[in-house]
Design an enzyme around this catalytic site. Structure first.
Site, PDB file in Angstrom:
ATOM      1  N   SER B 143       2.958 -12.466  39.376  1.00 37.77           N
ATOM      2  CA  SER B 143       1.584 -12.871  39.619  1.00 37.77           C
ATOM      3  C   SER B 143       1.410 -13.295  41.080  1.00 37.77           C
ATOM      4  O   SER B 143       2.175 -12.857  41.948  1.00 37.77           O
ATOM      5  CB  SER B 143       1.231 -14.019  38.658  1.00 37.77           C
ATOM      6  N   TYR B 157      -7.913  -8.082  43.677  1.00 38.38           N
ATOM      7  CA  TYR B 157      -6.507  -8.427  43.414  1.00 38.38           C
ATOM      8  C   TYR B 157      -6.428  -9.729  42.604  1.00 38.38           C
ATOM      9  O   TYR B 157      -5.741  -9.795  41.575  1.00 38.38           O
ATOM     10  CB  TYR B 157      -5.780  -8.575  44.754  1.00 38.38           C
ATOM     11  N   LYS B 161      -4.982 -10.289  38.851  1.00 33.06           N
ATOM     12  CA  LYS B 161      -3.800 -11.117  38.603  1.00 33.06           C
ATOM     13  C   LYS B 161      -4.123 -12.259  37.641  1.00 33.06           C
ATOM     14  O   LYS B 161      -3.273 -12.680  36.856  1.00 33.06           O
ATOM     15  CB  LYS B 161      -3.254 -11.666  39.925  1.00 33.06           C
TER      16      LYS B 161
END
Lengths: 358, 248
Positions: B143, B157, B161
């Site tokens: 992560s 992004y 995540k």
């Protein structure tokens, strides 16, 4: 799912989601966790003649036992496919981009040969997964993808056709079984080809098949028997693995990787397996012979007639049948037709009450 | 759990943390399958692991390619045996320089989710059933602190995540009691190409070395049984030469 209780001749129709109803705390469900290899590869002779190579098994000497088909593809029924060109020992083929030599040709059939690839084993696996496709069925309209032929718990790629009795088992059902005290275990069995296109060879099916029984599974079976539980096999391949293993070890299950060519049919007395969840098989197949070891002919006939009447689908992608002593109480009744209006799932899984052959 | 003799599959293993982790677990005696899009680069890493006495195989694939999933996991299992540890390390930032959400193309957001969330979901779906049946296995999701902090321009992004972190927790909840464990790892800021692409002006001397982070991740893998399944572990770079501090 057709449910048949050999102890009282009763049968009923249900959804697979209802499987936990028919098993008891203390029982053991054994599945075949073999992943299905993309076992159908295009090949050609060095003279350019096309053929299809269906992998059967990897031999201990590193060769692959395969069944060859002549030109054409899976849309033609296997039994109607032309024979491959006759190949002598030493003949070379191109298969999935790799070169292989015919190491031996079976006396049973020119279709059954052992191939020795010139590339190392890891390159052959790469070729299989790059160029191979699952063995297809002419009765299915579209080509099957690799994901169509995997169970929800597939591990080591060892089967060349899907261990299909496990196909309808979702993790929701498996975890529900566990919550109810049913233990789970697995064998890995190289479920083989269901058809070779050669009558003599088909009669010899199943040929010897590789299997793995783990120490954990041996322990689970022993514990189940000690507490009086039933060992329920998912698929004929699990029955062959467990009984073939025990047969080779004087009735005892032993943790090992081995091969079995044990044939199981009517009159066979299972030493390990109490019952099985299996496909609804065509009459006259080795699969149905095996089921007959668990239920008398009259009960099975009656149940199958009812399944036919209800429109059950046969073959690898069809419906399933649970054959298990004690699955049904003989006083259950109330016939209802199998219809779309009956909701699926655990809340209302029973499609039709039990009917008994005796 | 010791890594020796275990089959470990790592995605995004051609460079950065994935490469370093493949080398680390290979060095600890695991049979490691390295997956990355760049076939030549990932094979070079696998070759180097083999040259150092390890067992390693490379497979070229894009984790977002639906058609590749069964072919890669099947091949990986044929080569290394049933997978014991699956490390979802491959990920994409999306186009760089990073942009505000209002300036992010929908397709780029979709691609970030395809690589960073849907890909890991597909691969776990194929492999975790076998782990559950065998009674054990570990799935690691790499992560980022961008999953927790709302950094402007890290939208695609960071959101992907965050979704991955939640996937970690839900997988863990659903498979509790099966022996399959899930672990989210935030590796902290590392001196990798991806970091340089996202933050070209960063002071590299303050960034952790992927090899040090890989050692810490491998330690966490070997000690996964000690933490709650579904936990998210943040590894943060330390000024100490020994490397890394860990905050759960």
């Amino acid at each position: 799912m057709l449910v048949v209780d050999p102890s009282n001749g009763c049968a009923e129709h249900a959804r697979v989601a209802a499987l936990p109803r028919y098993l008891r705390a203390g029982d053991l469900l054994v599945v075949n966790d073999a992943a299905t290899i993309p076992a159908s590869l295009r090949g050609e002779t060095m003279g350019g003649e096309p053929l299809e190579v269906r992998l059967l098994s990897r031999r201990d000497d590193g060769t692959w036992r395969v069944v060859l088909f002549g030109r054409g593809d899976w849309r033609t029924r296997t039994e109607d496919r032309p024979a491959p060109p006759e190949l002598a020992i030493g003949a070379r083929l191109r298969v999935g981009g790799e070169v292989a030599e015919v190491a031996s040709v079976s006396a049973r059939s020119v279709r059954l040969v052992d191939l020795r690839f010139s590339a190392p084993s890891s390159s052959v696996w790469r070729a299989i997964y790059r160029a191979g496709a699952p063995v297809q069925y002419a009765y299915v309209r579209d080509a099957l993808h690799l994901w169509d032929v995997q169970t929800a718990y597939a591990g080591e790629p060892l089967a060349v056709e899907m261990p299909s009795a496990g196909r309808p088992l979702s993790w929701s059902v498996l975890l529900e079984l566990r919550r109810r005290g049913v233990a789970l275990a697995c064998v890995t069995h190289a479920a083989g080809l269901s058809s070779t296109g050669d009558e003599a060879l088909d009669e010899a099916l199943p040929l010897d098949e590789e299997l793995v029984v783990s120490a954990a599974t041996v322990r689970a079976v022993k514990e189940t028997r000690a507490r009086g539980g039933r060992v329920v096999a998912v698929g004929t391949s699990v029955v062959r693995a467990l009984e073939g293993n025990a047969h080779a070890h004087r009735g005892e299950l032993v943790a090992t990787r081995m091969r079995t060519s044990l044939r199981i049919g009517p009159g066979f007395v299972p030493r390990i397996v109490s019952g099985l969840l299996s496909g609804v098989h065509e009459r006259g197949t080795s699969h149905l012979d095996l089921v007959s070891a668990f239920v008398d002919g009259a009960t099975l006939d009656e149940a199958y007639r009812s399944a036919e009447h209800e429109g059950y689908r046969i073959h690898e992608l069809g419906d399933v049948c649970l054959v298990l002593d004690g699955a049904l109480a003989s006083d259950r009744a109330g016939l209802r037709p199998r219809s779309a209006s009956v909701p699926a799932g655990l809340a209302e899984p029973l499609l039709r009450g039990a009917s008994c052959a005796r | 759990m010791t890594l020796r003799g275990r089959a470990v599959l790592i995605t995004g293993a051609s460079r950065g943390l994935g490469e370093a982790l493949a080398r680390e677990v290979g060095g600890r005696g695991a049979r490691v399958v390295l997956v990355a899009r760049d076939g030549a680069a990932v094979e070079a890493v696998a070759q180097d692991i083999r040259a150092h006495g390890g067992e390693a195989w490379s497979i070229a694939a894009d984790v977002a390619d639906k058609d590749a999933v069964h072919r890669v996991t099947g091949l990986a299992t044929a080569l290394a045996g049933p997978i014991d540890v699956l490390v979802h390390n491959a990920s994409t930032l999306g186009p760089v320089p990073l942009s505000l959400l209002l300036d992010t193309d929908c397709e780029d957001l979709e691609r970030a989710f395809a690589v960073n969330v849907v890909g890991p979901f597909r691969w776990t779906k194929v492999l975790a059933g076998s782990m559950a049946l065998r009674g054990g296995g570990l799935v690691v999701h790499v992560s980022s602190d961008a999953a927790v902090e709302a950094y402007p321009t890290w939208g695609a992004y960071g959101a992907s995540k965050a979704a991955l972190d939640h996937l970690t927790r839900i997988w863990a909840a659903e498979l509790e009691g099966t022996g399959v464990r899930f672990l989210g790892v935030d590796p902290g800021e590392m001196d990798t190409r991806m970091h340089a692409e996202a933050m070209p002006d960063a002071d590299r001397s303050k960034l952790a070395r992927p090899a040090d982070v890989a050692r810490a991740v491998a330690d966490r893998i070997e000690r996964a049984g000690e933490s709650q399944s579904g936990a998210r572990v943040a590894l943060s770079a330390s000024a100490e030469p020994s490397g890394l501090a860990v905050a759960s």
